[in-house]
Write a protein that holds these residues in place. Structure first.
Motif, mmCIF file in Angstrom:
data_model
loop_
_atom_site.group_PDB
_atom_site.id
_atom_site.type_symbol
_atom_site.label_atom_id
_atom_site.label_comp_id
_atom_site.label_asym_id
_atom_site.label_seq_id
_atom_site.Cartn_x
_atom_site.Cartn_y
_atom_site.Cartn_z
ATOM 1 N N GLU A 1 35.803 76.175 -7.888
ATOM 2 C CA GLU A 1 36.188 74.900 -8.509
ATOM 3 C C GLU A 1 36.285 73.786 -7.465
ATOM 4 O OE1 GLU A 1 37.598 77.799 -8.896
ATOM 5 O OE2 GLU A 1 38.317 78.134 -10.937
ATOM 6 N N LEU A 2 36.792 74.129 -6.274
ATOM 7 C CA LEU A 2 36.908 73.106 -5.227
ATOM 8 C C LEU A 2 35.519 72.723 -4.703
ATOM 9 C CD1 LEU A 2 38.558 71.303 -3.339
ATOM 10 C CD2 LEU A 2 38.809 73.249 -1.791
ATOM 11 N N LEU B 1 43.024 71.053 -10.815
ATOM 12 C CA LEU B 1 42.454 71.664 -9.609
ATOM 13 C C LEU B 1 43.552 71.962 -8.587
ATOM 14 C CD1 LEU B 1 39.979 72.470 -7.901
ATOM 15 C CD2 LEU B 1 39.787 70.075 -7.192
#
Ligand code: 5GP
Length: 192
Positions: free
Chosen positions: A3-4, A34
């Motif tokens: 996700e990062l 996040l």
């Protein structure tokens, strides 16, 4: 952390070939979903090391440190301050840090009372470049006899040598994303 990496690909901006701007989701505006996921991932990486305190530097590290600390059983977060204030003159530990982004020598400070001897410290920061900020925090821990049990970084820049030095020194270092190069504005991530 996928996700990062996705967020960096989508919103990150490469400035020249050595600076990464992530203001859109991490350093100015914060993507809370996040952020919480990163906190959880840090906690999963370091739970077995039983940290009793999370240490970071103001300002960008604080949100992530809080997210991690919450997932580690609500342990305290201590953030080193970058400027002296009139209300904090005594009992302060200090370390010198050369800032890669500002190109200045800074002093970071924490109150000795909040970093007890014997603490098991998890260091968290947004970026790892030459390792100055992290080494400064390690130095604060050394001064009181606190143990650094882990170092969690959001974005490590693998083309600068902070990560290499910390791993060689034997620290447990986990970076959620490692950028090995910025090539014409595109980020090259290390497989982990
Ligand atoms: P180091 O101390 O490891 O040389 O650099 C890490 C510190 O400098 C971090 O706390 C971060 O604030 C800042 N920094 C270093 N490189 C970058 C970068 O590429 N982008 C951003 N936004 N901050 C950086």
């Amino acid at each position: 952390m996928k996700e990062l990496e996705d967020a960096i690909r989508k919103y990150g901006i490469g400035l020249g070939n050595d600076v990464v701007k992530v203001d859109m989701f991490l350093n100015h505006r914060i993507d809370t979903s996040l952020l919480m996921k990163m906190g959880e991932t840090f906690a999963d990486e370091f739970r077995e090391d039983a940290p009793t305190l999370v240490l970071t530097v103001e300002a960008s590290g604080i949100a992530m440190a809080v997210a991690a600390a919450a997932h580690l059983g609500n342990i305290p977060v201590l953030f080193a301050k970058k400027s002296a204030t009139v209300v904090q003159t005594e009992n302060m530990l200090q370390a010198q840090v050369y800032s890669f982004t500002h190109k200045t020598q800074n002093t970071i400070r924490v109150n000795r009372d909040y970093l007890p001897q014997g603490s098991r410290v998890l260091i968290i920061d947004d970026f790892l470049a030459n390792g100055e900020a992290t080494q400064g925090m390690i130095e604060l821990c050394r001064q009181v006899g606190a143990e650094v049990v882990g170092i969690g970084i959001a974005v490590e820049k693998g083309f600068q040598d902070g990560g290499k030095k910390l791993r060689e020194a034997g620290y447990k270092l986990r970076s959620m994303a490692i950028i090995d190069a910025i090539d014409d504005g595109k980020f090259v991530f290390r497989e982990q």
